[in-house]
Design an enzyme around this catalytic site. Structure first.
Site, PDB file in Angstrom:
ATOM      1  N   ARG A   1     -89.304 -33.567 -18.111  1.00  0.00           N
ATOM      2  CA  ARG A   1     -88.513 -33.227 -16.915  1.00  0.00           C
ATOM      3  C   ARG A   1     -88.481 -34.353 -15.876  1.00  0.00           C
ATOM      4  NH1 ARG A   1     -87.142 -30.787 -20.267  1.00  0.00           N
ATOM      5  NH2 ARG A   1     -87.332 -28.571 -20.679  1.00  0.00           N
TER       6      ARG A   1
ATOM      7  N   GLU B   1     -92.048 -28.312 -10.833  1.00  0.00           N
ATOM      8  CA  GLU B   1     -90.908 -29.000 -11.461  1.00  0.00           C
ATOM      9  C   GLU B   1     -89.795 -29.139 -10.419  1.00  0.00           C
ATOM     10  OE1 GLU B   1     -89.641 -27.652 -15.354  1.00  0.00           O
ATOM     11  OE2 GLU B   1     -87.540 -27.845 -14.760  1.00  0.00           O
TER      12      GLU B   1
ATOM     13  N   SER C   1     -86.821 -23.237 -13.299  1.00  0.00           N
ATOM     14  CA  SER C   1     -88.282 -23.260 -13.421  1.00  0.00           C
ATOM     15  C   SER C   1     -88.903 -23.890 -12.188  1.00  0.00           C
ATOM     16  CB  SER C   1     -88.698 -24.069 -14.654  1.00  0.00           C
ATOM     17  OG  SER C   1     -88.259 -23.413 -15.808  1.00  0.00           O
TER      18      SER C   1
HETATM   19  C1  LIG Z   1     -80.804 -20.294 -13.680  1.00  0.00           C
HETATM   20  C2  LIG Z   1     -81.324 -21.681 -13.953  1.00  0.00           C
HETATM   21  C3  LIG Z   1     -81.722 -22.022 -15.236  1.00  0.00           C
HETATM   22  C4  LIG Z   1     -82.229 -23.299 -15.513  1.00  0.00           C
HETATM   23  N1  LIG Z   1     -82.619 -23.608 -16.791  1.00  0.00           N
HETATM   24  C5  LIG Z   1     -83.074 -24.851 -17.075  1.00  0.00           C
HETATM   25  C6  LIG Z   1     -83.442 -25.205 -18.422  1.00  0.00           C
HETATM   26  O1  LIG Z   1     -83.350 -24.423 -19.361  1.00  0.00           O
HETATM   27  N2  LIG Z   1     -83.906 -26.463 -18.640  1.00  0.00           N
HETATM   28  C7  LIG Z   1     -84.022 -27.396 -17.634  1.00  0.00           C
HETATM   29  O2  LIG Z   1     -84.437 -28.533 -17.899  1.00  0.00           O
HETATM   30  N3  LIG Z   1     -83.671 -27.074 -16.358  1.00  0.00           N
HETATM   31  C8  LIG Z   1     -83.198 -25.844 -16.059  1.00  0.00           C
HETATM   32  N4  LIG Z   1     -82.845 -25.521 -14.773  1.00  0.00           N
HETATM   33  C9  LIG Z   1     -82.984 -26.526 -13.706  1.00  0.00           C
HETATM   34  C10 LIG Z   1     -81.704 -27.359 -13.458  1.00  0.00           C
HETATM   35  O3  LIG Z   1     -80.606 -26.715 -14.031  1.00  0.00           O
HETATM   36  C11 LIG Z   1     -81.849 -28.767 -14.068  1.00  0.00           C
HETATM   37  O4  LIG Z   1     -82.963 -29.449 -13.520  1.00  0.00           O
HETATM   38  C12 LIG Z   1     -80.603 -29.622 -13.830  1.00  0.00           C
HETATM   39  O5  LIG Z   1     -80.773 -30.832 -14.505  1.00  0.00           O
HETATM   40  C13 LIG Z   1     -80.372 -29.875 -12.338  1.00  0.00           C
HETATM   41  O6  LIG Z   1     -79.182 -30.613 -12.197  1.00  0.00           O
HETATM   42  P1  LIG Z   1     -78.516 -30.783 -10.765  1.00  0.00           P
HETATM   43  O7  LIG Z   1     -77.299 -31.622 -10.935  1.00  0.00           O
HETATM   44  O8  LIG Z   1     -78.328 -29.455 -10.136  1.00  0.00           O
HETATM   45  O9  LIG Z   1     -79.619 -31.641 -10.007  1.00  0.00           O
HETATM   46  P2  LIG Z   1     -80.238 -31.333  -8.558  1.00  0.00           P
HETATM   47  O10 LIG Z   1     -81.031 -30.080  -8.644  1.00  0.00           O
HETATM   48  O11 LIG Z   1     -79.205 -31.426  -7.522  1.00  0.00           O
HETATM   49  O12 LIG Z   1     -81.218 -32.587  -8.400  1.00  0.00           O
HETATM   50  C14 LIG Z   1     -82.392 -32.670  -9.179  1.00  0.00           C
HETATM   51  C15 LIG Z   1     -82.967 -34.093  -9.006  1.00  0.00           C
HETATM   52  O13 LIG Z   1     -82.077 -35.020  -9.632  1.00  0.00           O
HETATM   53  C16 LIG Z   1     -81.727 -36.061  -8.714  1.00  0.00           C
HETATM   54  N5  LIG Z   1     -80.348 -36.472  -9.017  1.00  0.00           N
HETATM   55  C17 LIG Z   1     -79.270 -35.663  -9.190  1.00  0.00           C
HETATM   56  N6  LIG Z   1     -78.176 -36.394  -9.473  1.00  0.00           N
HETATM   57  C18 LIG Z   1     -78.574 -37.687  -9.476  1.00  0.00           C
HETATM   58  C19 LIG Z   1     -77.902 -38.933  -9.683  1.00  0.00           C
HETATM   59  N7  LIG Z   1     -76.591 -38.984  -9.970  1.00  0.00           N
HETATM   60  N8  LIG Z   1     -78.611 -40.079  -9.604  1.00  0.00           N
HETATM   61  C20 LIG Z   1     -79.952 -40.053  -9.317  1.00  0.00           C
HETATM   62  N9  LIG Z   1     -80.646 -38.918  -9.106  1.00  0.00           N
HETATM   63  C21 LIG Z   1     -79.963 -37.747  -9.183  1.00  0.00           C
HETATM   64  C22 LIG Z   1     -81.840 -35.409  -7.343  1.00  0.00           C
HETATM   65  O14 LIG Z   1     -82.039 -36.395  -6.331  1.00  0.00           O
HETATM   66  C23 LIG Z   1     -83.065 -34.516  -7.536  1.00  0.00           C
HETATM   67  O15 LIG Z   1     -84.249 -35.277  -7.389  1.00  0.00           O
HETATM   68  C24 LIG Z   1     -82.329 -24.252 -14.470  1.00  0.00           C
HETATM   69  C25 LIG Z   1     -81.907 -23.913 -13.173  1.00  0.00           C
HETATM   70  C26 LIG Z   1     -81.413 -22.639 -12.911  1.00  0.00           C
HETATM   71  C27 LIG Z   1     -80.963 -22.300 -11.519  1.00  0.00           C
END
Ligand SMILES: Cc1cc2nc3c(=O)[nH]c(=O)nc-3n(C[C@H](O)[C@H](O)[C@H](O)COP(=O)(O)OP(=O)(O)OC[C@H]3O[C@@H](n4cnc5c(N)ncnc54)[C@H](O)[C@@H]3O)c2cc1C
Length: 312
Positions: free
Chosen positions: A177, A297, A227
């Protein structure tokens, strides 16, 4: 607070694509979060580069927000500029086995593209809400499959917006992660991912199967940040939290989900402090009963603005 000169420079750079004092509760899946001093949504890579240059020139801190699906923003909000890449969302198939995707493309857009073109390989990520940038920064995955398994190369823009570097898979330090070792403040702007030409119906069936499984096991109809804790080696954070009896435990309007104990859900007006209370409660009880210290996480961002959690 952003000073007048920096504010003017941001306005000149982005016009209506920058807003000031924007509550981040509107931009996170937990529906929690104080204000960003500025929220910028550049229209393309060139504008993103100019924005980063302005921020560097005025010493404004930059925080990249993807879909906001794995963040907890504190009540005091985020100082400086929060950048969203949702206008950088182009996807194209650049070889029979490769798609090139901009970092702001959402999980839904990427999944639609792959299913409609009959491209297999990314089905595992269909139900992981977010953007390509967030998927890569978090090395998102399910089971044994993670983003590291499908990435060929990533384009990174440095924190001053001056140079884009393309890093091949071998140069990327993907961990559980996490994508480690990136220059602080650099932004993932695009990536090439590996896919396998296949049949549309098979890709669709696999996506449907995984989404259906998720509906049964996660509280996806309630605001959450996915998570909360990383799974410790050889175990599951959800199992440990459930075993110490904390499923359904509440602080204000935040609750450790009764569906999956590694999720905290917001029943309406939960605050970041409520969520942090539950995080501490789970961490303390699991440590006391098992000796295992759970690590978060979810990315905890921003500054506090209210009294610390009263331990209960
Ligand atoms: C209902 C639900 C289910 C989920 N299930 C899973 C699962 O099965 N597996 C899993 O791994 N995760 C899961 N997640 C967590 C989430 O979906 C993941 O971590 C996903 O990758 C987050 O993406 P985001 O674009 O929303 O990033 P954000 O939450 O907006 O950001 C997360 C991090 O990434 C950084 N970031 C984002 N974009 C960039 C960029 N372009 N350049 C540099 N840094 C960046 C941000 O600064 C931050 O530190 C779940 C979340 C929810 C709400």
């Amino acid at each position: 607070m952003i000073g007048a000169a920096a504010r003017e420079a941001l306005d000149r750079c982005l016009a209506e694509r920058v807003e000031f004092d924007v509550p981040l509760s509107r931009h996170t899946s937990l529906r929690i979060g104080g204000p960003a001093d500025a929220l910028a949504t550049p229209s393309d890579r060139a504008e993103l580069a100019r924005l980063l240059a302005v921020c560097a020139e005025h010493a404004l801190p930059v925080t990249v927000l993807g879909g906001g699906f794995n963040v907890l923003v504190r009540e005091g909000g985020i100082r400086g500029v929060v950048v969203r890449l949702r206008k950088l969302r182009r996807i194209e198939q650049t070889a029979p086995d490769q798609v090139a995707i901009e970092a702001g493309a959402s999980h839904a857009t990427i999944t639609r593209f792959c299913t409609s073109h009959g491209l297999a390989g990314l089905e595992f990520a269909a139900g992981i809400p977010g953007t390509l940038g967030g998927w890569l920064a978090m090395n998102a995955g399910i089971g044994v499959r993670e983003m590291k398994d499908v990435v060929r190369e990533i384009d990174l823009l440095d924190r001053k917006g001056q140079a884009t570097t393309t890093l091949p898979r071998a140069a990327l330090d993907f961990r559980y992660r996490e994508l480690a070792g990136l220059e602080p403040g650099s932004v993932i702007v695009a990536a090439r991912l590996e896919v396998t030409p296949g049949e549309r119906s098979k890709v669709e069936a696999e996506v449907d199967r995984l989404l259906e499984q998720r509906h049964r096991t996660q509280p996806i109809d309630q605001p959450s940040c996915g998570s909360v804790f990383r799974n410790p080696p050889g175990d599951h954070a959800g199992r440990l939290i459930e075993a110490v009896g904390l499923k359904g435990s509440r602080a204000g309007a935040a609750e450790i989900s009764t569906v999956h104990a590694n999720f905290i859900v917001n029943h309406g007006d939960a605050t970041a402090t409520d969520v942090l209370c539950l995080i501490e409660r789970a961490r303390d009880l699991v440590a006391a009963r098992t000796g295992i210290r759970l690590e978060t996480e979810v990315k905890i961002l921003g500054v506090a603005a209210s009294p610390k959690c009263e331990r209960g």
